[in-house]
Design an enzyme around this catalytic site. Sequence first.
Site, mmCIF file in Angstrom:
data_model
loop_
_atom_site.group_PDB
_atom_site.id
_atom_site.type_symbol
_atom_site.label_atom_id
_atom_site.label_comp_id
_atom_site.label_asym_id
_atom_site.label_seq_id
_atom_site.Cartn_x
_atom_site.Cartn_y
_atom_site.Cartn_z
ATOM 1 N N GLU A 8 0.817 -1.218 0.000
ATOM 2 C CA GLU A 8 0.000 0.000 0.000
ATOM 3 C C GLU A 8 0.848 1.264 0.000
ATOM 4 O O GLU A 8 0.448 2.282 -0.544
ATOM 5 C CB GLU A 8 -0.933 -0.004 1.222
ATOM 6 N N ASP A 104 -2.717 -3.175 3.019
ATOM 7 C CA ASP A 104 -3.165 -3.362 4.400
ATOM 8 C C ASP A 104 -4.279 -4.399 4.476
ATOM 9 O O ASP A 104 -5.178 -4.433 3.624
ATOM 10 C CB ASP A 104 -3.664 -2.044 4.994
ATOM 11 N N TYR A 302 -0.936 -4.261 13.838
ATOM 12 C CA TYR A 302 -1.843 -3.507 12.954
ATOM 13 C C TYR A 302 -2.847 -2.694 13.761
ATOM 14 O O TYR A 302 -3.590 -3.246 14.574
ATOM 15 C CB TYR A 302 -2.573 -4.481 12.035
#
Length: 695
Positions: A8, A104, A302
């Site tokens: 990303e 992601d 994350y």
Amino acid sequence: MYKLVIAEKPSVAQSIAKVIGATNRQDGYLEGNGYLVSWCVGHLVELAEPEFYDEKYSKWRYEDLPILPEQWEYQVSEATRKQFKILKDLMKSSDVESLIEATDAGREGELIFRLVYHQAGCKKPFERLWISSMEDKAIEEGFANLKPGTEYDALYEAAICRERADWIVGMNATRLFSTLYGQTLNVGRVMTPTLAMLVTREAEISGFKPELFYTIAITVGGVKATGERIMDKNEAMAVLQKVKDAEKAVIRKNRTTEKQEKAPQLYDLTNLQREANKLMGFTAQQTLDYAQSLYEKKLITYPRTDSRFLTEDMEASLPALATKMADKFGYHGALPMNCRQVINNKKVTDHHAIIPTVNVHEVAFGELPSGEQKILSMVVARLLAGIGEPHVIAETELEFDCAGYPFKAKAKQVVKNSWKDVVEWILGGKKKKDGDSDEDKILQSLDFFQEGKSIPAREPECKEGKTSPKKHFTEDTLLSAMEHASADEMPEDAEHKGIGTPATRAGVIEKLVRIGFVERKGDKKSMSLIPTHKGTALITVMPEQIQSASMTADWEEKLIKIERGNFSSGAFITEISEMITELVQTYKVIEDAEVLMKPVQEPMGICPCCGKTVVEKSKGFFCESGDFALWKNNKFFDALGKKLTKQIAEKLIKDGKMKLKGCKSAKTGKTYDCTVVMTVEDGRCNFRLEFDNGR
């Protein structure tokens, strides 16, 4: 032959490339060990604007509404056209046999990759890298366990529905209300219900009428005890006289009970944002930016998660991780390892709770930006607290009877500080002051207050108070309201309750501030979110279905069902389209709305050029004489990753400088703190940066 890995962001691509051995730098990608690793730059491909479908939509006209594309079209963003071409050429290269999707691991990451994949016309097979940490080990394990891309088709369906629903509501409702009321009125599927909550709260506050109340207090055995609230003054004075006449009080209760406060759950993104706002004064967006940077530096897992638990397979590694974190932060107190209480597979969906990684033990903590240090400290403290023993307090309640009326006094004493020890060590805490407080007196004299004993009631007094309105929303309380919006109207088994998602709520709040519907007021640690005149006016003319939190919450729940394959994406878009069509056809303009819509220009400072008043307008901040202009669309602040808000403008106009935290380098992606200094020459604003080291 190569496998093409698409991440990303450039920083993420570099981390992945290092692990898999693609270390040879090329133009827009890295190469090596049978891999090509490239990246997107946010949303490379976006939904086309209405005028792409028909030139007539370049003008906003009521008669052209609703705009509901039969075939959705996409465009490549002008700013990222070069990187898209690199990706397209790599996808079409005969040397590339397949792809690995490494954006992601969430709904938006899925959308970013798939739109590029489809816009490039790629048909090659792809696999999905799904990881919750940027640690080398996690990346290695992720590549060893790649999933077929088709397993995430439903997630992509949900992402497409979210994007198209936002377009349908945003484009049509914004054009509808803007054309009817003669000024730009931005409307959004999640943004408008959020604004409605803010406006409703302010209406409750401004319409609140405080009521007087009275409490009678007596001093018994050196301890002040208070009676129940009395709303009538005459009644309160009558009670006071009876208490004076009685002169003595009888001890009816002296009871001490132990209460436990369980160790807190781990952080999901929303709770991290709320706590950081409460403790540090960070906005939701600042917290997300700091957390994302820490994730990319491989220091936390994350961040865009809605889970507060970990999975079974992580339990065995927790003791070693906790020990390293305690060592890093110099904590040598008791460190229980009640790891089971943070484990729950059923409450983990796409990603587990946010926790630190082992890399924290080796990082040069002092070299991290200040904001990242604070967020990392919070995440570490929460992990160590989460596996701790319950915090135990002894709560003592004294109750007296005087002239037939009850009076109470309470005291608390910590029996076991337990998990709070480590939180106070890492984050600091309020130290209890030694003194002669009522609590101290109660705890020191428990044997004196024997039930049934009669003792003098001294210093009877009547205190007058006022009822208080609800408090203004802060980012902490607004995030909570968004998370739980209409929860009582949703079914018990609903997977998602509330409006927005952990990943999008911060952006919604920032957009409301940026477009002038909401402003931040107050000091840094207790900043309130207050709707502006424009924001209030918009909600006043907005029909219920657009500002309804319950309808938006229902849509969010359906998006989750689409992700799970339990609801039709076609039915979802049809529902949104029918609602917008009905709105266009049936909405009636509010009478005398032009009075309501007329902007109120509040003075916000003194012009540094001529001394006259500076006011805020739609495009910037201007002096009444025209000698000074500070434009909102400001390239200097864009380069810092910031927007020129009213708060910043006020500070610059007043002091000529403003400290900014969490600025972001466009080149490196790193965040930093600085001071912006503004000087004015011939009405033109010039800016420069100053740093703590004097640069």
